[in-house]
Motif scaffolding. Structure first.
Motif, PDB file in Angstrom:
ATOM      1  N   THR A 139       0.860  -1.336  -0.111  1.00  0.00           N
ATOM      2  CA  THR A 139       0.579  -0.024   0.436  1.00  0.00           C
ATOM      3  C   THR A 139       0.803   1.281  -0.070  1.00  0.00           C
ATOM      4  N   PRO A 140       0.732   2.138  -0.527  1.00  0.00           N
ATOM      5  CA  PRO A 140      -0.776   1.644  -1.509  1.00  0.00           C
ATOM      6  C   PRO A 140      -0.375   1.501  -3.000  1.00  0.00           C
ATOM      7  N   THR A 141      -1.090   0.574  -3.695  1.00  0.00           N
ATOM      8  CA  THR A 141      -0.784   0.294  -5.132  1.00  0.00           C
ATOM      9  C   THR A 141      -1.779   0.482  -5.854  1.00  0.00           C
ATOM     10  N   PHE A 142      -1.838   1.431  -7.067  1.00  0.00           N
ATOM     11  CA  PHE A 142      -2.355   2.371  -8.271  1.00  0.00           C
ATOM     12  C   PHE A 142      -2.597   1.194  -9.380  1.00  0.00           C
ATOM     13  N   ARG A 143      -3.698   0.936  -9.808  1.00  0.00           N
ATOM     14  CA  ARG A 143      -3.948   0.004 -10.780  1.00  0.00           C
ATOM     15  C   ARG A 143      -5.348   1.022 -12.225  1.00  0.00           C
ATOM     16  N   PHE A 144      -4.311   0.823 -12.929  1.00  0.00           N
ATOM     17  CA  PHE A 144      -4.590   1.559 -14.402  1.00  0.00           C
ATOM     18  C   PHE A 144      -5.213   0.544 -15.297  1.00  0.00           C
ATOM     19  N   PHE A 145      -6.694   1.261 -15.531  1.00  0.00           N
ATOM     20  CA  PHE A 145      -7.618   0.230 -16.381  1.00  0.00           C
ATOM     21  C   PHE A 145      -7.893   1.296 -17.687  1.00  0.00           C
ATOM     22  N   ARG A 146      -8.356   0.044 -18.567  1.00  0.00           N
ATOM     23  CA  ARG A 146      -8.750   0.971 -20.065  1.00  0.00           C
ATOM     24  C   ARG A 146      -9.127   0.236 -19.921  1.00  0.00           C
ATOM     25  N   ASP A 147     -10.558   0.123 -21.120  1.00  0.00           N
ATOM     26  CA  ASP A 147     -11.896  -0.414 -21.673  1.00  0.00           C
ATOM     27  C   ASP A 147     -11.686  -1.862 -21.170  1.00  0.00           C
ATOM     28  N   GLU A 174      -9.743  -3.191 -18.695  1.00  0.00           N
ATOM     29  CA  GLU A 174      -9.177  -4.257 -18.491  1.00  0.00           C
ATOM     30  C   GLU A 174      -7.782  -3.333 -18.482  1.00  0.00           C
ATOM     31  N   ARG A 175      -7.218  -4.657 -16.693  1.00  0.00           N
ATOM     32  CA  ARG A 175      -6.106  -3.584 -15.921  1.00  0.00           C
ATOM     33  C   ARG A 175      -4.900  -3.420 -17.468  1.00  0.00           C
ATOM     34  N   VAL A 176      -4.350  -2.174 -16.800  1.00  0.00           N
ATOM     35  CA  VAL A 176      -3.339  -2.379 -18.192  1.00  0.00           C
ATOM     36  C   VAL A 176      -2.045  -1.891 -17.819  1.00  0.00           C
ATOM     37  N   ASP A 177      -2.106  -1.129 -16.536  1.00  0.00           N
ATOM     38  CA  ASP A 177      -1.027  -0.780 -15.900  1.00  0.00           C
ATOM     39  C   ASP A 177      -1.069  -0.818 -13.997  1.00  0.00           C
ATOM     40  N   GLU A 178       0.200  -1.155 -13.365  1.00  0.00           N
ATOM     41  CA  GLU A 178       0.524  -0.883 -11.686  1.00  0.00           C
ATOM     42  C   GLU A 178       1.223  -0.753 -11.314  1.00  0.00           C
ATOM     43  N   MET A 179       1.479   1.213 -10.221  1.00  0.00           N
ATOM     44  CA  MET A 179       2.422   1.228  -9.651  1.00  0.00           C
ATOM     45  C   MET A 179       2.230   1.352  -8.274  1.00  0.00           C
ATOM     46  N   TYR A 180       2.692   0.773  -7.894  1.00  0.00           N
ATOM     47  CA  TYR A 180       3.464   0.825  -6.285  1.00  0.00           C
ATOM     48  C   TYR A 180       3.961   1.586  -5.334  1.00  0.00           C
ATOM     49  N   ARG A 223       1.250  11.686 -11.241  1.00  0.00           N
ATOM     50  CA  ARG A 223       0.820  12.714 -12.627  1.00  0.00           C
ATOM     51  C   ARG A 223       1.699  12.002 -13.812  1.00  0.00           C
ATOM     52  N   ASP A 224       2.562  12.021 -14.041  1.00  0.00           N
ATOM     53  CA  ASP A 224       2.785  10.844 -15.000  1.00  0.00           C
ATOM     54  C   ASP A 224       2.245  10.148 -15.583  1.00  0.00           C
ATOM     55  N   ARG A 225       2.308   9.321 -14.542  1.00  0.00           N
ATOM     56  CA  ARG A 225       1.525   7.764 -14.973  1.00  0.00           C
ATOM     57  C   ARG A 225      -0.104   7.937 -15.466  1.00  0.00           C
ATOM     58  N   LEU A 226      -0.884   8.682 -14.912  1.00  0.00           N
ATOM     59  CA  LEU A 226      -2.204   9.330 -15.315  1.00  0.00           C
ATOM     60  C   LEU A 226      -1.856  10.031 -16.637  1.00  0.00           C
TER      61      LEU A 226
END
Length: 125
Positions: free
Chosen positions: A94-102, A104-110, A118-121
């Motif tokens: 924690t924290p874990t950030f999971r990114f979704f598109r359509d 589906e999970r497409v990325d993860e940041m710990y 901000r860069d990931r977003l």
């Protein structure tokens, strides 16, 4: 939808600015609904998996809320791992950030880091 002010009953989160852009997930059933909604949505989304007892989580959460205003095309979700134990049992950090598109999970940041987040977003917007 709950806002960040009433989140998790924790004092760490009661001082956050009112933010209706961040959906707060407070149970396993709501997490299941949220994940189903992400699967049917074509919009990008990010889920912040944190914990009320995690100092780093409480430090990044205000930035997460602020970033939701900077990236209005992305859906922002916060889930406390202690309130959603079944649906978050595979979260190891924690924290874990999971990114979704359509849907589906497409990325993860710990871990935290406002600029990294901000860069990931930006990458996923």
């Amino acid at each position: 939808m709950e806002d960040a002010r009433g989140m998790a009953g924790s004092d760490n989160f009661t001082m956050l600015p009112l933010n209706r852009r961040v959906k707060i997930v407070t149970s396993d059933s709501k997490m299941e609904e949220t994940l189903q909604s992400l699967k049917s949505s074509k919009a990008p989304a990010v889920i912040n998996y944190g914990a009320s007892w995690c100092r780093i989580c409480s430090q990044i959460l205000p930035s997460f809320c602020q970033l939701s205003n900077e990236f209005p095309n992305i859906s922002f979700v916060y889930a406390d791992i202690d309130e959603c134990p079944e649906t978050t049992q595979n979260i190891r950090y924690t924290p874990t950030f999971r990114f979704f598109r359509d849907g589906e999970r497409v990325d993860e940041m710990y871990g935290a880091g406002e600029e990294r987040l901000r860069d990931r977003l930006w990458l996923h917007s």
